[in-house]
Design a protein around this motif. Sequence first.
Motif, PDB file in Angstrom:
ATOM      1  N   VAL A   1       0.860  -1.131  -0.087  1.00 35.24           N
ATOM      2  CA  VAL A   1       0.079  -0.030  -0.168  1.00 35.24           C
ATOM      3  C   VAL A   1       0.825   1.287   0.111  1.00 35.24           C
ATOM      4  O   VAL A   1       0.388   2.236  -0.621  1.00 35.24           O
ATOM      5  N   LYS A   2       1.825   1.123   0.589  1.00 38.14           N
ATOM      6  CA  LYS A   2       2.856   2.497   1.108  1.00 38.14           C
ATOM      7  C   LYS A   2       3.296   2.718  -0.521  1.00 38.14           C
ATOM      8  O   LYS A   2       3.803   4.000  -0.664  1.00 38.14           O
ATOM      9  N   LYS A   3       3.596   1.825  -1.328  1.00 36.03           N
ATOM     10  CA  LYS A   3       4.302   2.167  -2.605  1.00 36.03           C
ATOM     11  C   LYS A   3       3.229   2.387  -3.785  1.00 36.03           C
ATOM     12  O   LYS A   3       3.573   2.766  -4.726  1.00 36.03           O
ATOM     13  N   MET A   4       1.766   2.337  -3.523  1.00 34.10           N
ATOM     14  CA  MET A   4       0.967   2.973  -4.195  1.00 34.10           C
ATOM     15  C   MET A   4       0.967   4.515  -4.698  1.00 34.10           C
ATOM     16  O   MET A   4       0.600   5.004  -3.675  1.00 34.10           O
ATOM     17  N   ILE A   5       0.750   4.851  -5.940  1.00 32.25           N
ATOM     18  CA  ILE A   5       0.755   6.136  -6.217  1.00 32.25           C
ATOM     19  C   ILE A   5      -0.610   6.117  -7.099  1.00 32.25           C
ATOM     20  O   ILE A   5      -0.836   5.721  -8.102  1.00 32.25           O
ATOM     21  N   ILE A   6      -1.651   7.116  -6.555  1.00 32.53           N
ATOM     22  CA  ILE A   6      -2.985   7.338  -7.184  1.00 32.53           C
ATOM     23  C   ILE A   6      -3.104   8.817  -7.424  1.00 32.53           C
ATOM     24  O   ILE A   6      -3.132   9.471  -6.537  1.00 32.53           O
ATOM     25  N   THR A   7      -3.505   8.790  -8.546  1.00 28.99           N
ATOM     26  CA  THR A   7      -3.673  10.277  -8.964  1.00 28.99           C
ATOM     27  C   THR A   7      -5.260  10.476  -8.797  1.00 28.99           C
ATOM     28  O   THR A   7      -6.204   9.718  -9.214  1.00 28.99           O
ATOM     29  N   LYS A   8      -5.689  11.843  -8.102  1.00 26.59           N
ATOM     30  CA  LYS A   8      -6.997  12.073  -7.896  1.00 26.59           C
ATOM     31  C   LYS A   8      -7.769  12.444  -9.168  1.00 26.59           C
ATOM     32  O   LYS A   8      -7.030  13.200  -9.926  1.00 26.59           O
ATOM     33  N   GLN A   9      -8.812  11.887  -9.432  1.00 23.94           N
ATOM     34  CA  GLN A   9      -9.717  12.073 -10.647  1.00 23.94           C
ATOM     35  C   GLN A   9     -11.077  12.580 -10.104  1.00 23.94           C
ATOM     36  O   GLN A   9     -11.781  11.834  -9.585  1.00 23.94           O
ATOM     37  N   TYR A  10     -11.328  13.860 -10.080  1.00 25.53           N
ATOM     38  CA  TYR A  10     -12.586  14.633  -9.901  1.00 25.53           C
ATOM     39  C   TYR A  10     -13.563  14.292 -11.008  1.00 25.53           C
ATOM     40  O   TYR A  10     -14.763  14.590 -10.634  1.00 25.53           O
ATOM     41  N   ARG A  11     -13.213  13.911 -12.083  1.00 24.41           N
ATOM     42  CA  ARG A  11     -14.391  13.959 -13.188  1.00 24.41           C
ATOM     43  C   ARG A  11     -15.409  12.949 -12.989  1.00 24.41           C
ATOM     44  O   ARG A  11     -16.590  12.658 -13.433  1.00 24.41           O
ATOM     45  N   CYS A  12     -14.890  11.738 -12.270  1.00 26.65           N
ATOM     46  CA  CYS A  12     -15.827  10.707 -12.052  1.00 26.65           C
ATOM     47  C   CYS A  12     -16.811  10.827 -10.953  1.00 26.65           C
ATOM     48  O   CYS A  12     -16.461  11.594  -9.741  1.00 26.65           O
ATOM     49  N   ILE A  13     -17.958  10.640 -11.407  1.00 27.92           N
ATOM     50  CA  ILE A  13     -19.105  10.743 -10.076  1.00 27.92           C
ATOM     51  C   ILE A  13     -19.753   9.463  -9.940  1.00 27.92           C
ATOM     52  O   ILE A  13     -20.841   9.572  -9.123  1.00 27.92           O
ATOM     53  N   HIS A  14     -19.141   8.381 -10.395  1.00 32.69           N
ATOM     54  CA  HIS A  14     -19.576   7.001  -9.781  1.00 32.69           C
ATOM     55  C   HIS A  14     -20.935   6.825 -10.402  1.00 32.69           C
ATOM     56  O   HIS A  14     -21.834   6.299  -9.476  1.00 32.69           O
ATOM     57  N   SER A  15     -21.228   7.203 -11.516  1.00 35.68           N
ATOM     58  CA  SER A  15     -22.450   7.079 -12.177  1.00 35.68           C
ATOM     59  C   SER A  15     -22.842   5.654 -12.730  1.00 35.68           C
ATOM     60  O   SER A  15     -21.695   4.776 -12.542  1.00 35.68           O
ATOM     61  N   ALA A  16     -23.742   5.364 -13.101  1.00 37.87           N
ATOM     62  CA  ALA A  16     -23.898   3.860 -13.788  1.00 37.87           C
ATOM     63  C   ALA A  16     -23.026   3.420 -14.764  1.00 37.87           C
ATOM     64  O   ALA A  16     -22.608   2.481 -15.135  1.00 37.87           O
ATOM     65  N   THR A  17     -22.413   4.572 -15.578  1.00 37.58           N
ATOM     66  CA  THR A  17     -21.665   4.488 -16.466  1.00 37.58           C
ATOM     67  C   THR A  17     -20.199   4.442 -16.194  1.00 37.58           C
ATOM     68  O   THR A  17     -19.354   4.426 -17.175  1.00 37.58           O
ATOM     69  N   CYS A  18     -19.964   4.918 -15.229  1.00 34.84           N
ATOM     70  CA  CYS A  18     -18.462   4.852 -14.698  1.00 34.84           C
ATOM     71  C   CYS A  18     -17.725   3.685 -14.439  1.00 34.84           C
ATOM     72  O   CYS A  18     -18.271   2.599 -14.208  1.00 34.84           O
ATOM     73  N   GLN A  19     -16.573   3.700 -15.240  1.00 33.45           N
ATOM     74  CA  GLN A  19     -15.846   2.639 -15.185  1.00 33.45           C
ATOM     75  C   GLN A  19     -15.395   1.990 -14.015  1.00 33.45           C
ATOM     76  O   GLN A  19     -15.361   0.743 -13.881  1.00 33.45           O
ATOM     77  N   CYS A  20     -15.247   2.765 -13.187  1.00 26.44           N
ATOM     78  CA  CYS A  20     -14.873   2.266 -11.906  1.00 26.44           C
ATOM     79  C   CYS A  20     -15.632   1.547 -10.798  1.00 26.44           C
ATOM     80  O   CYS A  20     -15.716   1.030  -9.833  1.00 26.44           O
ATOM     81  N   THR A  21     -17.032   1.324 -11.583  1.00 26.55           N
ATOM     82  CA  THR A  21     -17.999   0.586 -10.798  1.00 26.55           C
ATOM     83  C   THR A  21     -17.841  -0.813 -11.274  1.00 26.55           C
ATOM     84  O   THR A  21     -18.511  -1.780 -10.524  1.00 26.55           O
ATOM     85  N   LYS A  22     -17.072  -1.355 -11.959  1.00 22.11           N
ATOM     86  CA  LYS A  22     -16.973  -2.727 -12.398  1.00 22.11           C
ATOM     87  C   LYS A  22     -16.132  -3.349 -11.511  1.00 22.11           C
ATOM     88  O   LYS A  22     -15.084  -3.156 -11.104  1.00 22.11           O
TER      89      LYS A  22
ATOM     90  N   CYS B   1     -11.344   8.250  -6.686  1.00 22.70           N
ATOM     91  CA  CYS B   1     -12.279   9.021  -7.399  1.00 22.70           C
ATOM     92  C   CYS B   1     -13.237   9.716  -6.380  1.00 22.70           C
ATOM     93  O   CYS B   1     -13.078   9.685  -5.297  1.00 22.70           O
ATOM     94  N   LYS B   2     -14.164  10.691  -7.261  1.00 25.67           N
ATOM     95  CA  LYS B   2     -15.069  11.617  -6.184  1.00 25.67           C
ATOM     96  C   LYS B   2     -16.029  10.662  -5.378  1.00 25.67           C
ATOM     97  O   LYS B   2     -16.416  11.242  -4.657  1.00 25.67           O
ATOM     98  N   TRP B   3     -16.548   9.666  -5.989  1.00 28.19           N
ATOM     99  CA  TRP B   3     -17.036   8.698  -4.993  1.00 28.19           C
ATOM    100  C   TRP B   3     -16.599   8.240  -3.847  1.00 28.19           C
ATOM    101  O   TRP B   3     -17.271   8.298  -2.650  1.00 28.19           O
ATOM    102  N   PHE B   4     -15.457   7.819  -3.928  1.00 23.89           N
ATOM    103  CA  PHE B   4     -14.682   7.412  -2.853  1.00 23.89           C
ATOM    104  C   PHE B   4     -14.266   8.379  -2.122  1.00 23.89           C
ATOM    105  O   PHE B   4     -14.434   8.375  -0.769  1.00 23.89           O
ATOM    106  N   ASP B   5     -14.074   9.777  -2.516  1.00 25.18           N
ATOM    107  CA  ASP B   5     -13.767  10.905  -1.726  1.00 25.18           C
ATOM    108  C   ASP B   5     -15.123  11.040  -0.782  1.00 25.18           C
ATOM    109  O   ASP B   5     -15.009  11.657   0.272  1.00 25.18           O
TER     110      ASP B   5
END
Length: 251
Positions: free
Chosen positions: A2-23, A52-56
């Motif tokens: 986990v310490k090595k993970m680098i995650i870029t913040k993405q505000y465009r995602c609203i976690h809608s039904a069409t959002c890729q990160c729902t898969k 993403c914004k939903w997780f935030d």
Amino acid sequence: MVKKMIITKQYRCIHSATCQCTKGHLSEDVIFLVFHHLNWNPKLIATLSCVCKWFDDFAKRILWKEFCRTRAPKMMIDLQSSGSHSVDGNWRALGKLLIYCSGCKKGGLFNNIQIPGHFVYRTRFSRTSGKSFLLPPCRTDVLYVSDPCEHLHQGEEGDIGFFRGLFKSFSTSKVRKMLISRGAKLHPTEVCPYCKAKLWSMLQAKMIPQSASCRLGSYEDCVEYYVCLNGHMLGICTLLPLSDSEDTSEF
């Protein structure tokens, strides 16, 4: 891992039904149980918020609240005893206030002192201590204040202490009413490091009692603190030197 993970913040995602990160996405209940098992680790909560914004949003609503309740349970019960299900400035801001000493920068709130902010392992917040930071007409207000975070041997500045705190129901507090009645001005540029709200200077408003320096163990004329619109407090003081007897008792 986990310490090595680098995650870029993405505000465009609203976690809608069409959002890729729902898969293959986990439910809120599963995420809640995972973080309960991790004892509401603040670093991992912050990492999840960057996905993403939903997780935030989920972290702000649920995870930071549980972190605060676990870190300072009695304080959280008191802050919510008025019937509110939230706190002024949101749970993430409060979580940061519990574990982060804001320090200061040159040209910022505290003149030319440069001390970087940092996380602290554990800090004690006291409602009793908070009374010492209020003028007598305001002492029915509830204010929790931390012990000073000591930064010793700062050259000509001496031993510096940073402290922080939080008002209960600040919007209806006597301190806020007094600040407004005295025509206190908000700082033109600086904002609260915890919630980004505007700040009042308690020194400029002449609302710092002598009892504050006694509580902090500092010089009387070297105490300064600010309160933001959400009731977060941050301050600085110059600590009195330890006596010879106290000095020699340390190992």
